[in-house]
Write a protein that holds these residues in place. Structure first.
Motif, PDB file in Angstrom:
ATOM      1  N   HIS A 196       0.842  -1.211   0.000  1.00  0.00           N
ATOM      2  CA  HIS A 196       0.000   0.000   0.000  1.00  0.00           C
ATOM      3  C   HIS A 196       0.875   1.259   0.000  1.00  0.00           C
ATOM      4  CE1 HIS A 196      -4.336   1.259   0.790  1.00  0.00           C
ATOM      5  NE2 HIS A 196      -3.671   2.385   0.607  1.00  0.00           N
ATOM      6  N   SER A 197       2.098   1.140   0.530  1.00  0.00           N
ATOM      7  CA  SER A 197       3.015   2.293   0.518  1.00  0.00           C
ATOM      8  C   SER A 197       3.351   2.713  -0.915  1.00  0.00           C
ATOM      9  CB  SER A 197       4.314   1.947   1.236  1.00  0.00           C
ATOM     10  OG  SER A 197       4.052   1.533   2.547  1.00  0.00           O
ATOM     11  N   LEU A 239      -7.068  -6.460   7.986  1.00  0.00           N
ATOM     12  CA  LEU A 239      -6.614  -7.676   7.293  1.00  0.00           C
ATOM     13  C   LEU A 239      -6.313  -7.362   5.835  1.00  0.00           C
ATOM     14  CD1 LEU A 239      -5.907 -10.540   6.923  1.00  0.00           C
ATOM     15  CD2 LEU A 239      -8.253 -11.214   7.288  1.00  0.00           C
ATOM     16  N   LEU A 276      -0.185  -6.294   5.252  1.00  0.00           N
ATOM     17  CA  LEU A 276       0.517  -6.356   6.540  1.00  0.00           C
ATOM     18  C   LEU A 276      -0.233  -7.254   7.524  1.00  0.00           C
ATOM     19  CD1 LEU A 276       2.219  -4.048   5.353  1.00  0.00           C
ATOM     20  CD2 LEU A 276       1.969  -2.825   7.501  1.00  0.00           C
ATOM     21  N   THR A 287     -11.214  -6.401  12.484  1.00  0.00           N
ATOM     22  CA  THR A 287     -11.447  -6.040  11.087  1.00  0.00           C
ATOM     23  C   THR A 287     -12.745  -5.260  10.923  1.00  0.00           C
ATOM     24  OG1 THR A 287     -11.794  -6.999   8.880  1.00  0.00           O
ATOM     25  CG2 THR A 287     -12.485  -8.350  10.717  1.00  0.00           C
ATOM     26  N   THR A 288     -12.803  -4.474   9.850  1.00  0.00           N
ATOM     27  CA  THR A 288     -14.063  -3.806   9.500  1.00  0.00           C
ATOM     28  C   THR A 288     -14.880  -4.689   8.548  1.00  0.00           C
ATOM     29  OG1 THR A 288     -13.013  -2.716   7.594  1.00  0.00           O
ATOM     30  CG2 THR A 288     -13.045  -1.483   9.667  1.00  0.00           C
ATOM     31  N   SER A 289     -14.317  -5.821   8.148  1.00  0.00           N
ATOM     32  CA  SER A 289     -14.918  -6.631   7.074  1.00  0.00           C
ATOM     33  C   SER A 289     -15.345  -8.006   7.572  1.00  0.00           C
ATOM     34  CB  SER A 289     -13.897  -6.824   5.946  1.00  0.00           C
ATOM     35  OG  SER A 289     -13.356  -5.601   5.522  1.00  0.00           O
ATOM     36  N   LYS A 301     -14.265 -11.270   5.915  1.00  0.00           N
ATOM     37  CA  LYS A 301     -12.902 -11.799   5.983  1.00  0.00           C
ATOM     38  C   LYS A 301     -12.693 -12.758   7.167  1.00  0.00           C
ATOM     39  CE  LYS A 301     -10.700  -7.705   3.844  1.00  0.00           C
ATOM     40  NZ  LYS A 301      -9.800  -6.558   4.111  1.00  0.00           N
ATOM     41  N   VAL A 314       1.590   1.002  12.629  1.00  0.00           N
ATOM     42  CA  VAL A 314       2.504   0.839  11.486  1.00  0.00           C
ATOM     43  C   VAL A 314       1.848   1.333  10.194  1.00  0.00           C
ATOM     44  CG1 VAL A 314       3.896  -1.059  12.417  1.00  0.00           C
ATOM     45  CG2 VAL A 314       1.800  -1.581  11.163  1.00  0.00           C
ATOM     46  N   ILE A 318       9.357  -0.800   9.372  1.00  0.00           N
ATOM     47  CA  ILE A 318      10.028  -2.013   8.852  1.00  0.00           C
ATOM     48  C   ILE A 318      10.891  -2.678   9.937  1.00  0.00           C
ATOM     49  CG2 ILE A 318       9.807  -1.717   6.363  1.00  0.00           C
ATOM     50  CD1 ILE A 318      12.599  -0.260   6.404  1.00  0.00           C
ATOM     51  N   ARG A 347      -2.125 -10.079  -0.965  1.00  0.00           N
ATOM     52  CA  ARG A 347      -1.106  -9.204  -1.521  1.00  0.00           C
ATOM     53  C   ARG A 347      -0.984  -9.465  -3.017  1.00  0.00           C
ATOM     54  NH1 ARG A 347       0.631  -4.892   0.941  1.00  0.00           N
ATOM     55  NH2 ARG A 347       2.789  -4.918   1.642  1.00  0.00           N
TER      56      ARG A 347
HETATM   57  P1  NAP Z   1      -3.703  -2.979   2.662  1.00  0.00           P
HETATM   58  O1  NAP Z   1      -3.295  -4.274   2.065  1.00  0.00           O
HETATM   59  O2  NAP Z   1      -4.480  -2.014   1.855  1.00  0.00           O
HETATM   60  O3  NAP Z   1      -4.493  -3.322   4.026  1.00  0.00           O
HETATM   61  C1  NAP Z   1      -5.010  -2.360   4.862  1.00  0.00           C
HETATM   62  C2  NAP Z   1      -6.224  -2.932   5.617  1.00  0.00           C
HETATM   63  O4  NAP Z   1      -6.638  -1.926   6.568  1.00  0.00           O
HETATM   64  C3  NAP Z   1      -7.441  -3.170   4.757  1.00  0.00           C
HETATM   65  O5  NAP Z   1      -7.453  -4.441   4.142  1.00  0.00           O
HETATM   66  C4  NAP Z   1      -8.582  -3.040   5.765  1.00  0.00           C
HETATM   67  O6  NAP Z   1      -8.697  -4.246   6.518  1.00  0.00           O
HETATM   68  C5  NAP Z   1      -8.057  -1.983   6.738  1.00  0.00           C
HETATM   69  N1  NAP Z   1      -8.636  -0.677   6.433  1.00  0.00           N
HETATM   70  C6  NAP Z   1      -8.581   0.003   5.257  1.00  0.00           C
HETATM   71  N2  NAP Z   1      -9.219   1.170   5.362  1.00  0.00           N
HETATM   72  C7  NAP Z   1      -9.697   1.243   6.628  1.00  0.00           C
HETATM   73  C8  NAP Z   1     -10.457   2.208   7.351  1.00  0.00           C
HETATM   74  N3  NAP Z   1     -10.861   3.339   6.756  1.00  0.00           N
HETATM   75  N4  NAP Z   1     -10.764   1.943   8.650  1.00  0.00           N
HETATM   76  C9  NAP Z   1     -10.380   0.793   9.237  1.00  0.00           C
HETATM   77  N5  NAP Z   1      -9.669  -0.159   8.597  1.00  0.00           N
HETATM   78  C10 NAP Z   1      -9.329   0.069   7.315  1.00  0.00           C
HETATM   79  O7  NAP Z   1      -2.426  -2.165   3.150  1.00  0.00           O
HETATM   80  P2  NAP Z   1      -0.988  -2.716   3.634  1.00  0.00           P
HETATM   81  O8  NAP Z   1      -0.110  -2.906   2.453  1.00  0.00           O
HETATM   82  O9  NAP Z   1      -1.211  -3.800   4.611  1.00  0.00           O
HETATM   83  O10 NAP Z   1      -0.424  -1.421   4.369  1.00  0.00           O
HETATM   84  C11 NAP Z   1      -1.092  -0.866   5.472  1.00  0.00           C
HETATM   85  C12 NAP Z   1      -0.487   0.460   5.824  1.00  0.00           C
HETATM   86  O11 NAP Z   1       0.821   0.256   6.370  1.00  0.00           O
HETATM   87  C13 NAP Z   1      -0.286   1.402   4.638  1.00  0.00           C
HETATM   88  O12 NAP Z   1      -0.604   2.711   5.040  1.00  0.00           O
HETATM   89  C14 NAP Z   1       1.206   1.303   4.342  1.00  0.00           C
HETATM   90  O13 NAP Z   1       1.731   2.461   3.733  1.00  0.00           O
HETATM   91  C15 NAP Z   1       1.756   1.126   5.735  1.00  0.00           C
HETATM   92  N6  NAP Z   1       3.066   0.498   5.799  1.00  0.00           N
HETATM   93  C16 NAP Z   1       3.863   0.866   6.831  1.00  0.00           C
HETATM   94  C17 NAP Z   1       5.085   0.254   6.993  1.00  0.00           C
HETATM   95  C18 NAP Z   1       5.959   0.605   8.148  1.00  0.00           C
HETATM   96  O14 NAP Z   1       7.137   0.256   8.127  1.00  0.00           O
HETATM   97  N7  NAP Z   1       5.450   1.251   9.178  1.00  0.00           N
HETATM   98  C19 NAP Z   1       5.503  -0.718   6.081  1.00  0.00           C
HETATM   99  C20 NAP Z   1       4.648  -1.089   5.077  1.00  0.00           C
HETATM  100  C21 NAP Z   1       3.419  -0.487   4.941  1.00  0.00           C
HETATM  101  P3  NAP Z   1     -10.124  -4.780   7.077  1.00  0.00           P
HETATM  102  O15 NAP Z   1     -10.971  -4.968   5.850  1.00  0.00           O
HETATM  103  O16 NAP Z   1      -9.741  -6.034   7.737  1.00  0.00           O
HETATM  104  O17 NAP Z   1     -10.668  -3.759   8.026  1.00  0.00           O
END
Ligand code: NAP
Ligand code: ZN
Length: 352
Positions: A42-43, A188, A191, A210-212, A215, A272, A298, A343
């Protein structure tokens, strides 16, 4: 210099399109890698669309995303000792750091203020060029930032370990959870599904938050013991003061207060996901219970190698949908909608 194919976007409002980039001449400590698979984090979307300007100063264009890279070594510099041609390797979110600061000396290169990210950094050691990520044919990386991939794991499923994997592994290890701990994974997605697998493998009781509701079945298959629907206030109330650690992967600004309620006394919620202002925090939720909110990014290179070795030993990989690079823009849109299990990984053979 070697000219290679890639997919790049030229602005925050553009889509990704074919683009030729230059890869540097292989230096004495460099490893040249032919990229086989690259995960879609997602990043990558936040960066391509310049959604992180509040802290990053704005994305640099052209932008070639991709920091979940798996490939084969095709050449090495004269002083490289750790890798040889034909080795199966990975590259994650970083490709260099200063190697002299306290963070680097502690193996925590992710906190080095001079680190060079795989994409979107200006690299002072290489004419201040913008770094380009893994949505490309090849990459040249200093051997210190190249990871060994265990032979026994599926390569497409291994790609997301380089970011989604280490980002969830590192806080679980840092906060030292294991048998007897109750861990909640919030969100879910890419990450979150790795968070479930790791917390389960470490012996924790795992609750998917989860909001879903749809899942829930998958969450249990991935290793969750229980599923909590965060929009169900009655269910949330039942889990109040229950968790030793919450790992919050939500990618957007959101109200953190209902999640704080779930923490036990002295417990921590690690953010994160949302690298953004979270304006609604009610500190009373922290005060009554000495609770904490923390962040994590990370993990260090040594820790990333330990995570990969753990995955080899326990046969852990990501659940992936393999795509051709030509469908990357649809994959971005589907990721935002949560329409991926869990993913996207690009088969880079589709690029040439
Ligand atoms: P992703 O595959 O899009 O998953 C995010 C999940 O968050 C969604 O499947 C959904 O899960 C939930 N979600 C989405 N919108 C929401 C909302 N409005 N309210 C509540 N829950 C919501 O994303 P990802 O690749 O896992 O990445 C997640 C985040 O981590 C991104 O912002 C990314 O940039 C960041 N990130 C950070 C690091 C770090 O080192 N800190 C590293 C990598 C990524 P449900 O349907 O289960 O609710
Ligand atoms: Zn990532």
């Amino acid at each position: 210099m070697t000219q290679v194919s890639s997919y790049a976007t030229q602005s925050a409002t553009d889509v990704l399109k074919p683009f030729k980039i230059e890869r540097r001449i292989v230096g004495t400590h460099d490893v040249q890698i032919k990229i086989e698979y690259c995960g879609v984090c997602h990043s990558d979307i936040h960066y391509a669309r310049d959604e992180w300007s509040s802290w990053s100063g704005g994305s640099l264009y052209p932008a070639v995303p991709g920091h979940e890279i798996i490939g084969k070594v095709i050449s090495v510099g004269g002083d490289v000792t750790a890798f040889k041609i034909g080795d199966q390797v990975g590259v994650g979110v970083m490709v260099d750091s200063c190697q002299t600061c306290h963070e680097c000396k502690d193996g925590l290169e992710q906190f080095c203020t001079s680190k060079i990210l795989t994409y979107g950094s200006l690299d002072p050691k290489h004419e201040n060029n913008i770094t380009f990520g893994g949505y490309s044919e090849q990459i040249v990386v200093d051997e210190k930032f190249v990871l060994r991939v265990p032979d026994n794991i599926d390569l497409k499923g291994a790609a997301p370990l380089l970011c989604a994997g280490i980002t969830t592994w590192s806080p679980l290890k840092h906060w030292n959870v294991g048998k007897g701990s109750t861990v909640g994974i919030i969100g879910l997605g890419g990450l979150g599904h790795m968070g479930i697998k790791f917390a389960h493998a470490l012996g924790c009781k795992v609750v998917m938050i989860t909001t879903s509701p749809k899942k829930a079945v998958d969450a249990k298959k991935l290793g969750a013991d229980e599923v909590l629907i965060s929009t169900d206030e009655v269910a949330m109330a039942k889990y109040a003061n229950n968790f030793d650690l919450l790992l919050n992967t939500i990618p957007v600004a959101h109200n953190v207060n209902p999640y704080i309620t779930l923490l036990k006394r002295d417990a921590t919620m690690v953010i994160v996901g949302a690298l953004l202002p979270l304006p609604d925090l009610n500190a009373a939720g922290l005060v009554f219970g000495r609770k904490k909110i923390a962040g994590s990014i990370i993990g260090g290179i040594q820790e990333t190698q330990e995570m990969l070795d753990f995955c080899g030993k326990h046969n852990i990989v990501a659940e992936v949908e393999v795509i051709d690079i030509q469908t990357i823009n649809q994959a971005f849109d589907r990721t935002i909608k949560g329409d991926v299990k869990y993913r996207f990984v690009i088969d880079m053979r589709s690029l040439v």
